[in-house]
Design an enzyme around this catalytic site. Structure first.
Site, PDB file in Angstrom:
ATOM      1  N   ARG A  52       0.818  -1.219   0.000  1.00 41.84           N
ATOM      2  CA  ARG A  52       0.000   0.000   0.000  1.00 41.84           C
ATOM      3  C   ARG A  52       0.851   1.269   0.000  1.00 41.84           C
ATOM      4  NH1 ARG A  52      -5.305  -0.942   3.631  1.00 41.84           N
ATOM      5  NH2 ARG A  52      -6.035  -2.855   2.674  1.00 41.84           N
ATOM      6  N   ASP A 161     -16.084   9.609   9.557  1.00 45.43           N
ATOM      7  CA  ASP A 161     -14.937   8.737   9.271  1.00 45.43           C
ATOM      8  C   ASP A 161     -13.672   9.567   9.432  1.00 45.43           C
ATOM      9  OD1 ASP A 161     -14.741   5.803   7.721  1.00 45.43           O
ATOM     10  OD2 ASP A 161     -12.936   7.037   7.520  1.00 45.43           O
TER      11      ASP A 161
END
Ligand code: SAM
Length: 290
Positions: A52, A161
């Site tokens: 990632r 979030d």
């Protein structure tokens, strides 16, 4: 300490190189991620970190994780720390994920709340860690299916979030036909508008749902209580003591008799269980007397 925990040849676009991720680099990044988000990465996740963040290294023209750690450690590099967090968080979600929660809401929780709303009552729902919005929109659709004029009453869904990129997607409310396949066609046609090959959340959903950035391990600015809190598939990434802390913070934020829904592999534990009773699969009710 400096043993490589992951390295591989990479060949992406014009770039061809090898990154070395040492245990020390892994620990530096994991510690920073934990401090900023509560997410715990053990060494078994080195490959995940490598793949990632390898994209970030390529974008920055770096050849090793040591240089990337130095960048992250620079107090003026808030933006890259944000990119690191966004790269390492998992945002997988979908409409009506874990459908038994939405069935329970439809059959047990929402009918009395919405009857109260029709008499002028206030209904508050929190989707904590909402990712790209499928969860709060599913909540909104469940409400609207039961009470089509809910958006003009005092019925509100807060969706939060930590990741501002997914939050922007959530706010945009644009989904493919495939992403919306779990939504019954009549409900989709009523509450989404077709535009340029995609579906865009309509007015009733937009009026009901508010999207805000919020770090679950940071300060929570909300005042007032919620009738329902849905916090699913996020604390699974936190250490156990952080999970216990989150449950403890949810307890006073729920109205007496309110419901907490958590993810399929999560369990409420610790002192908060004094105020909760099990009310179904990964479903908890705050005791009406608590
Ligand atoms: C796997 S998704 C879950 C989405 C949705 N709740 C569901 O179950 O489908 C996890 C979300 O948690 C968010 N997240 C991770 N750490 C967080 C934190 N400390 N505070 C708030 N959100 C966080 C991630 O950005 C991600 O969008």
């Amino acid at each position: 300490m400096n043993a490589p925990v992951a390295s591989r040849r990479s060949s992406v676009g014009m770039v061809d190189g090898e990154f070395l991720l040492t245990t020390a680099d892994f620990n530096t990044i994991a510690k920073m991620l934990h401090a900023e988000t509560g997410i715990t990465l053990h060494e078994g996740k080195a490959t995940l970190m490598y793949s990632r963040l390898g994209k970030r290294l390529r974008a920055l023209g770096m050849t090793d994780f040591r240089s990337y750690c130095e960048l992250l450690e620079n107090p003026e590099e808030n933006e890259e720390r944000g990119s690191m967090i966004r790269a390492l968080t998992t945002n997988v979600t979908r409409f009506y994920r874990e459908p038994h929660h939405f069935d329970h809401l439809r059959d047990v929780v929402l009918p009395p709340l919405l009857r109260a709303a029709e008499r002028g009552g206030r209904v508050r729902i929190w989707s904590a860690a909402c990712s790209s919005g499928q969860e709060p929109y599913s909540l909104g659709l469940t409400v609207l299916r039961l009470l089509p004029n809910a958006a003009s009453l005092d019925v509100r869904i807060l969706a939060t979030d930590i990741d501002t990129t997914v939050l922007e997607q959530a706010r945009a409310g644009r989904y493919s036909t495939e992403a919306l396949s779990a939504v019954p066609g009549d409900l989709r046609n009523r509450h989404f508008e077709k535009s340029q090959g995609e579906w865009e959340a309509g007015d009733a959903l937009r009026r009901m749902i508010t999207f805000r950035p919020l770090n679950l391990i940071g300060a929570w600015p909300m005042r007032g209580t919620f009738d329902v809190i849905m916090c699913r598939n996020v604390v699974i990434y936190f250490a156990e003591d952080t999970q216990v802390e989150i449950w403890n913070r949810f307890a006073p934020l729920l109205s007496p008799g309110g419901y907490l829904y958590i993810g399929h592999s999560e369990r409420v534990a610790g002192p908060a269980m004094k105020v909760f009773t099990n009310a179904g699969i990964t479903t908890y009710q705050k005791r009406p007397s608590a």
